[in-house]
Design an enzyme around this catalytic site. Structure first.
Site, PDB file in Angstrom:
ATOM      1  N   ARG A 134     -21.893  27.774  24.632  1.00 11.35           N
ATOM      2  CA  ARG A 134     -21.292  28.687  23.672  1.00 11.35           C
ATOM      3  C   ARG A 134     -19.929  29.212  24.147  1.00 11.35           C
ATOM      4  NH1 ARG A 134     -23.721  31.584  19.585  1.00 11.35           N
ATOM      5  NH2 ARG A 134     -22.562  33.487  19.334  1.00 11.35           N
ATOM      6  N   ALA A 189     -16.914  33.010  14.140  1.00 10.31           N
ATOM      7  CA  ALA A 189     -16.362  33.099  12.780  1.00 10.31           C
ATOM      8  C   ALA A 189     -14.956  33.692  12.797  1.00 10.31           C
ATOM      9  CB  ALA A 189     -17.281  33.946  11.891  1.00 10.31           C
ATOM     10  N   TYR A 218     -31.109  20.570  25.417  1.00  6.62           N
ATOM     11  CA  TYR A 218     -30.039  19.566  25.364  1.00  6.62           C
ATOM     12  C   TYR A 218     -29.025  19.861  26.471  1.00  6.62           C
ATOM     13  CZ  TYR A 218     -28.381  23.441  22.412  1.00  6.62           C
ATOM     14  OH  TYR A 218     -28.090  24.692  21.917  1.00  6.62           O
TER      15      TYR A 218
HETATM   16  C1  LIG Z   1     -31.021  31.562  19.728  1.00  6.72           C
HETATM   17  C2  LIG Z   1     -29.923  31.111  18.826  1.00  6.72           C
HETATM   18  C3  LIG Z   1     -29.524  29.771  18.832  1.00  6.72           C
HETATM   19  C4  LIG Z   1     -28.515  29.331  17.980  1.00  6.72           C
HETATM   20  N1  LIG Z   1     -28.145  28.006  18.001  1.00  6.72           N
HETATM   21  C5  LIG Z   1     -27.190  27.589  17.137  1.00  6.72           C
HETATM   22  C6  LIG Z   1     -26.765  26.225  17.130  1.00  6.72           C
HETATM   23  O1  LIG Z   1     -27.243  25.400  17.914  1.00  6.72           O
HETATM   24  N2  LIG Z   1     -25.816  25.841  16.231  1.00  6.72           N
HETATM   25  C7  LIG Z   1     -25.252  26.742  15.359  1.00  6.72           C
HETATM   26  O2  LIG Z   1     -24.404  26.347  14.554  1.00  6.72           O
HETATM   27  N3  LIG Z   1     -25.622  28.037  15.360  1.00  6.72           N
HETATM   28  C8  LIG Z   1     -26.556  28.482  16.227  1.00  6.72           C
HETATM   29  N4  LIG Z   1     -26.918  29.800  16.243  1.00  6.72           N
HETATM   30  C9  LIG Z   1     -26.256  30.735  15.318  1.00  6.72           C
HETATM   31  C10 LIG Z   1     -24.912  31.175  15.832  1.00  6.72           C
HETATM   32  O3  LIG Z   1     -25.025  31.664  17.148  1.00  6.72           O
HETATM   33  C11 LIG Z   1     -24.356  32.245  14.913  1.00  6.72           C
HETATM   34  O4  LIG Z   1     -24.486  31.848  13.577  1.00  6.72           O
HETATM   35  C12 LIG Z   1     -22.889  32.487  15.226  1.00  6.72           C
HETATM   36  O5  LIG Z   1     -22.756  32.979  16.529  1.00  6.72           O
HETATM   37  C13 LIG Z   1     -22.285  33.461  14.221  1.00  6.72           C
HETATM   38  O6  LIG Z   1     -20.991  33.741  14.614  1.00  6.72           O
HETATM   39  P1  LIG Z   1     -20.288  35.050  14.076  1.00  6.72           P
HETATM   40  O7  LIG Z   1     -18.928  35.028  14.676  1.00  6.72           O
HETATM   41  O8  LIG Z   1     -20.444  35.139  12.609  1.00  6.72           O
HETATM   42  O9  LIG Z   1     -21.147  36.262  14.659  1.00  6.72           O
HETATM   43  P2  LIG Z   1     -21.320  36.739  16.154  1.00  6.72           P
HETATM   44  O10 LIG Z   1     -21.400  35.586  17.086  1.00  6.72           O
HETATM   45  O11 LIG Z   1     -22.438  37.722  16.148  1.00  6.72           O
HETATM   46  O12 LIG Z   1     -19.948  37.502  16.476  1.00  6.72           O
HETATM   47  C14 LIG Z   1     -19.669  38.747  15.923  1.00  6.72           C
HETATM   48  C15 LIG Z   1     -18.542  39.381  16.738  1.00  6.72           C
HETATM   49  O13 LIG Z   1     -18.194  40.607  16.120  1.00  6.72           O
HETATM   50  C16 LIG Z   1     -18.186  41.644  17.072  1.00  6.72           C
HETATM   51  N5  LIG Z   1     -18.535  42.883  16.368  1.00  6.72           N
HETATM   52  C17 LIG Z   1     -19.747  43.233  15.877  1.00  6.72           C
HETATM   53  N6  LIG Z   1     -19.687  44.435  15.274  1.00  6.72           N
HETATM   54  C18 LIG Z   1     -18.394  44.827  15.390  1.00  6.72           C
HETATM   55  C19 LIG Z   1     -17.699  45.989  14.939  1.00  6.72           C
HETATM   56  N7  LIG Z   1     -18.325  46.979  14.306  1.00  6.72           N
HETATM   57  N8  LIG Z   1     -16.363  46.102  15.208  1.00  6.72           N
HETATM   58  C20 LIG Z   1     -15.712  45.091  15.886  1.00  6.72           C
HETATM   59  N9  LIG Z   1     -16.339  43.979  16.342  1.00  6.72           N
HETATM   60  C21 LIG Z   1     -17.651  43.847  16.077  1.00  6.72           C
HETATM   61  C22 LIG Z   1     -19.210  41.209  18.108  1.00  6.72           C
HETATM   62  O14 LIG Z   1     -19.004  41.855  19.361  1.00  6.72           O
HETATM   63  C23 LIG Z   1     -18.972  39.717  18.154  1.00  6.72           C
HETATM   64  O15 LIG Z   1     -17.926  39.382  19.041  1.00  6.72           O
HETATM   65  C24 LIG Z   1     -27.900  30.261  17.098  1.00  6.72           C
HETATM   66  C25 LIG Z   1     -28.294  31.603  17.090  1.00  6.72           C
HETATM   67  C26 LIG Z   1     -29.287  32.029  17.954  1.00  6.72           C
HETATM   68  C27 LIG Z   1     -29.706  33.471  17.934  1.00  6.72           C
END
Ligand SMILES: Cc1cc2nc3c(=O)[nH]c(=O)nc-3n(C[C@H](O)[C@H](O)[C@H](O)COP(=O)(O)OP(=O)(O)OC[C@H]3O[C@@H](n4cnc5c(N)ncnc54)[C@H](O)[C@@H]3O)c2cc1C
Length: 396
Positions: free
Chosen positions: A107, A14, A212
């Protein structure tokens, strides 16, 4: 014209997608990430046309094509005898219909592709956000080393345990009762799964397995759920036990047993989500991705929705200018909330339908699956153009 100062907490999918989308509009931002280095973690991720079309516009068309796999179909099968319940065509038909491909990829490949779009000096590592404060003039991101970053807008992209989300709502992640074992297997060990690149799922009582190809077809990524009341860890690197996983899938189809047997290591992850919220922003603070709408992965849309959020928020901010922050955040929320709440809900519903015990409800599910295998039912999800939704909302 003075530029809006934007600080982002979290350099996951994100945070990086948002920084890339914002830069495309000419607005700079800084990302503060708690990890000391951005390591290669995790297994596979499915990225559907609703997100690949946005990633391509961000400039990743060639880069993704080089590392991703374009599966030809999604196949759903019965757990014991492997009976095909549903085959959804992907490949060419999907690309032609939606104007963008369906990809499966590692990923780390998605993450590093997004990272390549951002100047290194805009990503601050080892910068853990511990609190957010704000007043009428500015928002402040307080870091664990005692420093404070002042910005016009703080964007929380800090995942399901978001600190930034605390500005909006006092809630907690909800444990689903399900854990997922994840692993990567070299393709040559499971050639029978790769006669054609596919997403394959086996549904059974209380659990399911999905696999996959990723990494240009060199590896197969799999995820196998196991219900458990005593496991709470959420980490891409939390070790699971292959023998325990194999025991949980005893009696399943030989393709599943052989896949699990080919894994040397697995990680294990407790699956959580949260209830939908009714707002995404408070003052000068907003959230995107899992910080906004963490969902169970049973629709494979969490990362896809994070990418949609990123693009929509960037468009809203760019069009509003520095004086229109409140209006931009309201517009972002208005566009995103109905869609992400619906997908969160459906992901939870899938946890039930995927795991039905054999019986009447399972037979009804299988009959329905066999009679609705086309791409039509994915139109609302894959056919959605988040950027277009943002630009056309201008006048509403
Ligand atoms: C088993 C599994 C399979 C999945 N398969 C899919 C799929 O096939 N397709 C799909 O679209 N989605 C999939 N998802 C969902 C997807 O992985 C998440 O929705 C996505 O990674 C969210 O991204 P994000 O950047 O919001 O959060 P995150 O990936 O959690 O990233 C958050 C970031 O913020 C950092 N952070 C956290 N707290 C702090 C803080 N206090 N200060 C500074 N940095 C911080 C973390 O270190 C991390 O780098 C899957 C999830 C799981 C668990």
């Amino acid at each position: 014209m003075p530029q809006i100062r934007v600080a982002v907490a979290g350099a996951g999918i994100a945070g990086l997608a948002f920084a890339a989308a914002l830069r495309r509009t000419g607005i700079d931002c800084h990302i503060y990430e708690q990890a000391g280095r951005l390591a290669e973690v995790g297994a596979g991720v499915q990225v559907a046309p609703n997100a690949t079309r946005l990633l391509r516009r961000l400039g990743l068309r060639e880069r993704l094509r080089a590392v991703a796999v374009a599966p030809q179909a999604i196949e759903m099968r019965r757990w014991d005898d492997g009976t095909l319940l549903q085959r959804t065509p992907l490949g060419g038909p999907c690309r032609r219909r939606f104007g963008a491909p369906y990809y499966t990829l590692h990923r780390a490949d998605l993450h590093s592709s997004l990272l390549s779009l951002i100047p290194p000096d805009r990503v601050h590592l080892g910068a853990r956000c511990v609190a957010i404060t704000q007043d009428a003039d500015a928002a402040r991101l307080h870091l664990s080393d005692g420093t404070t970053v002042t910005a016009d807008l703080v964007v929380g992209a800090d995942g399901i345990h978001s600190i930034v989300r605390e500005q909006l709502v006092a809630d907690q992640p909800r444990y689903s009762g399900q854990t997922i074992y994840r692993g990567l297997v070299p393709a040559e060990r499971v050639p029978y799964l790769l006669t054609e690149p596919r997403v394959q799922l086996w549904f059974g009582p209380d659990q399911h397995c999905v696999c996959y190809p990723v990494s240009s077809g060199r590896q197969v990524s799999f995820g196998a759920t196991v219900a458990a009341s005593d496991w709470r860890e959420e980490s891409w690197s939390a070790r699971g036990d292959v023998a325990e996983l194999a025991a949980a899938y005893a009696g399943w189809h030989a393709d599943v047993a052989r896949l699990i047997g080919a894994a040397e290591t697995v990680s294990r992850w407790a699956l959580h989500d949260r209830e939908s919220v009714d707002r995404l922003s408070s003052g000068r603070v907003t959230v995107i991705g899992d910080a906004a709408h963490p969902m169970l992965p049973f629709q494979a849309q969490g990362a896809n929705q994070a990418i949609e959020d990123a693009v929509v928020l960037a468009v809203c901010l760019a069009e509003a200018g520095p004086d229109g922050l409140g209006a931009a955040l309201r517009r972002y929320e208005r566009i995103r909330l109905p869609r992400t709440s619906q997908i969160q809900r459906r992901s939870r519903d899938n946890a039930k339908t995927f795991h039905l015990a054999d019986g009447d409800a399972q037979r009804r599910r299988d009959t329905a699956a066999q009679t609705s295998s086309g791409l039509d039912r994915h139109q609302w999800l894959f056919g959605y153009d988040a950027e277009q939704a943002a630009t056309t909302s201008r006048s509403s």
